[in-house]
Design an enzyme around this catalytic site. Structure first.
Site, PDB file in Angstrom:
ATOM      1  N   THR A 133     -12.723 -10.121  97.206  1.00  0.00           N
ATOM      2  CA  THR A 133     -13.849  -9.296  97.623  1.00  0.00           C
ATOM      3  C   THR A 133     -15.008  -9.387  96.625  1.00  0.00           C
ATOM      4  O   THR A 133     -14.791  -9.677  95.440  1.00  0.00           O
ATOM      5  CB  THR A 133     -13.386  -7.822  97.722  1.00  0.00           C
ATOM      6  OG1 THR A 133     -14.514  -6.969  97.811  1.00  0.00           O
ATOM      7  CG2 THR A 133     -12.584  -7.386  96.500  1.00  0.00           C
ATOM      8  N   ASP A 134     -16.209  -9.087  97.112  1.00  0.00           N
ATOM      9  CA  ASP A 134     -17.368  -9.023  96.210  1.00  0.00           C
ATOM     10  C   ASP A 134     -17.311  -7.795  95.296  1.00  0.00           C
ATOM     11  O   ASP A 134     -18.040  -7.712  94.319  1.00  0.00           O
ATOM     12  CB  ASP A 134     -18.686  -9.026  97.002  1.00  0.00           C
ATOM     13  CG  ASP A 134     -18.837  -7.842  97.957  1.00  0.00           C
ATOM     14  OD1 ASP A 134     -17.879  -7.059  98.107  1.00  0.00           O
ATOM     15  OD2 ASP A 134     -19.924  -7.709  98.566  1.00  0.00           O
ATOM     16  N   GLU A 135     -16.409  -6.835  95.616  1.00  0.00           N
ATOM     17  CA  GLU A 135     -16.392  -5.585  94.851  1.00  0.00           C
ATOM     18  C   GLU A 135     -15.924  -5.801  93.409  1.00  0.00           C
ATOM     19  O   GLU A 135     -16.146  -4.949  92.556  1.00  0.00           O
ATOM     20  CB  GLU A 135     -15.537  -4.538  95.569  1.00  0.00           C
ATOM     21  CG  GLU A 135     -16.048  -4.309  96.977  1.00  0.00           C
ATOM     22  CD  GLU A 135     -15.477  -3.087  97.690  1.00  0.00           C
ATOM     23  OE1 GLU A 135     -15.029  -2.148  97.021  1.00  0.00           O
ATOM     24  OE2 GLU A 135     -15.504  -3.096  98.933  1.00  0.00           O
ATOM     25  N   TYR A 159      -9.302   0.105  93.629  1.00  0.00           N
ATOM     26  CA  TYR A 159      -9.171  -1.037  94.545  1.00  0.00           C
ATOM     27  C   TYR A 159      -9.773  -2.293  93.931  1.00  0.00           C
ATOM     28  O   TYR A 159      -9.100  -3.337  93.814  1.00  0.00           O
ATOM     29  CB  TYR A 159      -9.847  -0.722  95.891  1.00  0.00           C
ATOM     30  CG  TYR A 159     -10.105  -1.959  96.733  1.00  0.00           C
ATOM     31  CD1 TYR A 159      -9.058  -2.707  97.251  1.00  0.00           C
ATOM     32  CD2 TYR A 159     -11.411  -2.387  96.996  1.00  0.00           C
ATOM     33  CE1 TYR A 159      -9.294  -3.855  98.014  1.00  0.00           C
ATOM     34  CE2 TYR A 159     -11.663  -3.524  97.762  1.00  0.00           C
ATOM     35  CZ  TYR A 159     -10.600  -4.256  98.258  1.00  0.00           C
ATOM     36  OH  TYR A 159     -10.836  -5.393  99.012  1.00  0.00           O
ATOM     37  N   LYS A 163      -8.023  -5.848  92.701  1.00  0.00           N
ATOM     38  CA  LYS A 163      -8.373  -7.166  93.261  1.00  0.00           C
ATOM     39  C   LYS A 163      -8.860  -8.086  92.133  1.00  0.00           C
ATOM     40  O   LYS A 163      -8.548  -9.282  92.114  1.00  0.00           O
ATOM     41  CB  LYS A 163      -9.473  -7.029  94.331  1.00  0.00           C
ATOM     42  CG  LYS A 163      -9.012  -6.379  95.621  1.00  0.00           C
ATOM     43  CD  LYS A 163      -7.951  -7.179  96.387  1.00  0.00           C
ATOM     44  CE  LYS A 163      -8.474  -8.476  96.949  1.00  0.00           C
ATOM     45  NZ  LYS A 163      -7.442  -9.123  97.828  1.00  0.00           N
TER      46      LYS A 163
HETATM   47  P1  NAD Z   1      -6.227  -4.491 105.936  1.00  0.00           P
HETATM   48  O1  NAD Z   1      -5.919  -3.285 105.103  1.00  0.00           O
HETATM   49  O2  NAD Z   1      -6.774  -4.313 107.308  1.00  0.00           O
HETATM   50  O3  NAD Z   1      -4.910  -5.386 106.100  1.00  0.00           O
HETATM   51  C1  NAD Z   1      -4.037  -5.628 105.036  1.00  0.00           C
HETATM   52  C2  NAD Z   1      -2.737  -6.205 105.614  1.00  0.00           C
HETATM   53  O4  NAD Z   1      -1.859  -6.488 104.508  1.00  0.00           O
HETATM   54  C3  NAD Z   1      -2.004  -5.223 106.542  1.00  0.00           C
HETATM   55  O5  NAD Z   1      -1.559  -5.906 107.687  1.00  0.00           O
HETATM   56  C4  NAD Z   1      -0.820  -4.751 105.686  1.00  0.00           C
HETATM   57  O6  NAD Z   1       0.320  -4.406 106.467  1.00  0.00           O
HETATM   58  C5  NAD Z   1      -0.566  -5.968 104.815  1.00  0.00           C
HETATM   59  N1  NAD Z   1       0.094  -5.616 103.552  1.00  0.00           N
HETATM   60  C6  NAD Z   1      -0.232  -4.600 102.708  1.00  0.00           C
HETATM   61  N2  NAD Z   1       0.632  -4.602 101.663  1.00  0.00           N
HETATM   62  C7  NAD Z   1       1.476  -5.646 101.844  1.00  0.00           C
HETATM   63  C8  NAD Z   1       2.565  -6.171 101.089  1.00  0.00           C
HETATM   64  N3  NAD Z   1       2.950  -5.606  99.946  1.00  0.00           N
HETATM   65  N4  NAD Z   1       3.184  -7.276 101.560  1.00  0.00           N
HETATM   66  C9  NAD Z   1       2.824  -7.858 102.725  1.00  0.00           C
HETATM   67  N5  NAD Z   1       1.814  -7.378 103.491  1.00  0.00           N
HETATM   68  C10 NAD Z   1       1.144  -6.291 103.043  1.00  0.00           C
HETATM   69  O7  NAD Z   1      -7.191  -5.366 105.036  1.00  0.00           O
HETATM   70  P2  NAD Z   1      -8.347  -6.377 105.474  1.00  0.00           P
HETATM   71  O8  NAD Z   1      -9.607  -5.633 105.605  1.00  0.00           O
HETATM   72  O9  NAD Z   1      -7.866  -7.214 106.599  1.00  0.00           O
HETATM   73  O10 NAD Z   1      -8.454  -7.274 104.156  1.00  0.00           O
HETATM   74  C11 NAD Z   1      -7.697  -8.474 104.016  1.00  0.00           C
HETATM   75  C12 NAD Z   1      -8.028  -9.089 102.670  1.00  0.00           C
HETATM   76  O11 NAD Z   1      -9.414  -9.370 102.586  1.00  0.00           O
HETATM   77  C13 NAD Z   1      -7.700  -8.175 101.480  1.00  0.00           C
HETATM   78  O12 NAD Z   1      -7.173  -8.956 100.446  1.00  0.00           O
HETATM   79  C14 NAD Z   1      -9.053  -7.601 101.085  1.00  0.00           C
HETATM   80  O13 NAD Z   1      -9.097  -7.293  99.718  1.00  0.00           O
HETATM   81  C15 NAD Z   1      -9.971  -8.758 101.428  1.00  0.00           C
HETATM   82  N6  NAD Z   1     -11.366  -8.405 101.796  1.00  0.00           N
HETATM   83  C16 NAD Z   1     -11.608  -7.439 102.728  1.00  0.00           C
HETATM   84  C17 NAD Z   1     -12.933  -7.169 103.082  1.00  0.00           C
HETATM   85  C18 NAD Z   1     -13.272  -6.148 104.138  1.00  0.00           C
HETATM   86  O14 NAD Z   1     -14.457  -5.855 104.352  1.00  0.00           O
HETATM   87  N7  NAD Z   1     -12.320  -5.607 104.885  1.00  0.00           N
HETATM   88  C19 NAD Z   1     -13.972  -7.854 102.468  1.00  0.00           C
HETATM   89  C20 NAD Z   1     -13.663  -8.840 101.510  1.00  0.00           C
HETATM   90  C21 NAD Z   1     -12.360  -9.110 101.190  1.00  0.00           C
HETATM   91  P1  TYD Z   2     -15.997   1.180 103.524  1.00  0.00           P
HETATM   92  O1  TYD Z   2     -15.999   0.757 104.947  1.00  0.00           O
HETATM   93  O2  TYD Z   2     -14.917   2.122 103.059  1.00  0.00           O
HETATM   94  O3  TYD Z   2     -16.050  -0.140 102.642  1.00  0.00           O
HETATM   95  P2  TYD Z   2     -16.283  -0.311 101.019  1.00  0.00           P
HETATM   96  O4  TYD Z   2     -16.152   0.996 100.360  1.00  0.00           O
HETATM   97  O5  TYD Z   2     -15.167  -1.240 100.664  1.00  0.00           O
HETATM   98  O6  TYD Z   2     -17.643  -0.907 100.882  1.00  0.00           O
HETATM   99  O7  TYD Z   2     -17.392   1.867 103.222  1.00  0.00           O
HETATM  100  C1  TYD Z   2     -18.626   1.182 103.423  1.00  0.00           C
HETATM  101  C2  TYD Z   2     -19.725   2.079 102.902  1.00  0.00           C
HETATM  102  O8  TYD Z   2     -19.806   3.239 103.753  1.00  0.00           O
HETATM  103  C3  TYD Z   2     -19.457   2.618 101.495  1.00  0.00           C
HETATM  104  O9  TYD Z   2     -20.711   2.689 100.809  1.00  0.00           O
HETATM  105  C4  TYD Z   2     -18.919   4.013 101.738  1.00  0.00           C
HETATM  106  C5  TYD Z   2     -19.613   4.446 103.015  1.00  0.00           C
HETATM  107  N1  TYD Z   2     -18.861   5.366 103.888  1.00  0.00           N
HETATM  108  C6  TYD Z   2     -19.464   6.532 104.366  1.00  0.00           C
HETATM  109  O10 TYD Z   2     -20.635   6.832 104.062  1.00  0.00           O
HETATM  110  N2  TYD Z   2     -18.735   7.348 105.176  1.00  0.00           N
HETATM  111  C7  TYD Z   2     -17.451   7.077 105.516  1.00  0.00           C
HETATM  112  O11 TYD Z   2     -16.815   7.883 106.251  1.00  0.00           O
HETATM  113  C8  TYD Z   2     -16.842   5.864 105.048  1.00  0.00           C
HETATM  114  C9  TYD Z   2     -15.428   5.500 105.411  1.00  0.00           C
HETATM  115  C10 TYD Z   2     -17.594   5.035 104.231  1.00  0.00           C
END
Ligand code: NAD
Ligand code: TYD
Length: 358
Positions: A133-135, A159, A163
């Site tokens: 992630t970019d975070e 988080y 990561k």
């Molecule tokens: P998500 O929470 O929707 O899905 C995570 C999946 O991992 C779930 O299916 C969960 O059951 C599985 N999981 C959790 N713990 C596990 C374990 N110990 N063993 C096996 N499986 C396990 O997350 P997402 O949004 O799909 O993110 C996927 C990846 O992309 C993550 O690594 C996250 O850090 C990264 N990412 C997410 C975003 C975003 O905006 N959602 C952006 C950049 C990077």
């Molecule tokens: P989120 O979807 O939790 O992603 P991340 O924190 O990983 O960026 O949140 C996106 C942005 O929206 C973040 O600045 C927090 C804000 N946010 C709200 O304002 N209200 C909400 O209920 C949630 C879940 C997030």
């Protein structure tokens, strides 16, 4: 040839598996623990598809992962599995340390043992792709340039710290052991199958349910939004052509303050599902207490992946958000099952005759 994906029942992982199998005959071994965020209903369209092998389990279960690698002999392992929600990490960081750090470490060890014993050609072709992630880069001031790959790591939430730690492990396994790794650091995703604890799906489902739309703080925090299928295409591109040991930032060139996102979602719902009383969904917006340690701005400089690998997002924010709102309107059952937790029962029923192979 085969690939092994971890976390393929989550939001991004399931979109990746669906896209992969729509475009290729190469089988996917999908290892997912099925935490609250893992939902096999996302993969319902793959039922009966012999190219999708689902295994319920933990990425840190050495015995299981060793066995899967030996049995299926994948040419690549893609690590999506993680605890992914910042707010949950603030309330309870332990699972984040366990899965994101220890889990990644154990997965790396299994993969290293498997890769070390491969015949020379397979060893040279093998890839471990870590989805991050970019975070990890921390937060930006308004005037700062977007995150490039050589930005300092300054994670601010449990988080992002977990990561960041996993990214460092992946890097070290390359430098120390020569493991052929690739890392992607992507901005905020949105799209189908997004669990409604995250901003965009939460706003859609709350709006439709007549609930408040909780905006943290002043709503001026900026995120750089990317349609999930563009993230998936970037991962495929990096897997194909990425240089070993490199990281690639992935983003949509779509920086927007949260309040604008929420207003856009409301405007689309006003158009596509107008309220009976004629008022706008925007009247449900409520400002609530800010998240502790809330990062102010994320933005991605995605020029490296474009320059080296020719990747660019296909969707603009406008096209992607419309598709997303339309998807949620067209899939009320998915939303209802996720909200009631009944997708767990659904999985038990739907997959009763299909015992996981582990
Ligand atoms: P998500 O929470 O929707 O899905 C995570 C999946 O991992 C779930 O299916 C969960 O059951 C599985 N999981 C959790 N713990 C596990 C374990 N110990 N063993 C096996 N499986 C396990 O997350 P997402 O949004 O799909 O993110 C996927 C990846 O992309 C993550 O690594 C996250 O850090 C990264 N990412 C997410 C975003 C975003 O905006 N959602 C952006 C950049 C990077
Ligand atoms: P989120 O979807 O939790 O992603 P991340 O924190 O990983 O960026 O949140 C996106 C942005 O929206 C973040 O600045 C927090 C804000 N946010 C709200 O304002 N209200 C909400 O209920 C949630 C879940 C997030």
């Amino acid at each position: 040839m085969t690939i092994l994906v971890t976390g393929g029942a989550g939001f991004i992982g399931s979109n990746f598996v669906l896209d992969w199998l729509a475009q290729s005959n190469e089988p996917v071994i999908n290892l997912d623990k099925l935490t609250y965020a893992g939902n096999l209903e996302n993969l319902a369209s793959l039922q009966g598809n012999p190219n999708h092998v689902f295994v319920q389990g933990d990425l840190g279960d050495r015995e299981l992962v060793d066995r899967l690698l030996a049995e299926h002999r994948p040419r690549a392992v893609l690590n999506f599995a993680a605890e992914s929600h910042v707010d949950r990490s603030i309330h309870g960081p332990e699972d984040f340390i366990q899965t994101n750090i220890l889990g990644t470490f154990r997965l790396l060890e299994s993969v290293r043992a498997y890769w070390s014993a491969l015949p020379a050609d397979d060893k040279a072709a093998f890839r471990f792709l870590h989805v991050s992630t970019d975070e990890v880069y921390g937060t930006l001031a308004k005037e700062d340039p977007p995150f490039a790959e050589d930005n300092r790591y300054e994670p601010n939430s449990p988080y992002s710290a977990s990561k960041a730690a996993s990214d460092h492990l992946v890097r070290a396994w390359h430098h120390t052991y020569g493991l052929p790794v690739l890392t992607t650091n992507c901005s905020n995703n949105y799209g189908p199958y997004h669990f409604p604890e995250k901003l965009i799906p939460l706003m859609i489902v709350n709006a439709l349910a007549g609930k408040h739309l909780p905006v943290y703080g002043d709503g001026q925090q900026i995120r750089d939004w990317l349609y999930v299928k563009d993230h998936c295409s970037a991962i495929r591109r990096v897997l194909e052509g990425g240089r070993l040991g490199e990281t690639y930032n992935v983003g949509g060139w779509n920086e927007k303050p949260n309040i604008e996102i929420v207003q856009r979602v409301c405007a689309l719902l006003d158009e596509l599902r107008p309220k009976a009383d004629g008022t706008s969904y925007a009247t449900q917006i409520t400002y609530v207490t800010d998240r502790p340690g809330h990062d102010r701005r994320y933005a991605i400089d995605a020029r490296k992946i474009e320059r080296e690998l020719g990747w660019k997002p296909a969707e603009t924010f406008e096209t992607g958000i419309r598709k997303t709102v339309e998807w949620y309107l067209a899939n009320p059952d998915w939303v209802a099952h996720v909200q009631s937790g009944s997708y767990r029962d659904w999985v038990a029923k739907q997959y009763a005759s299909e015992a996981p192979s582990a």
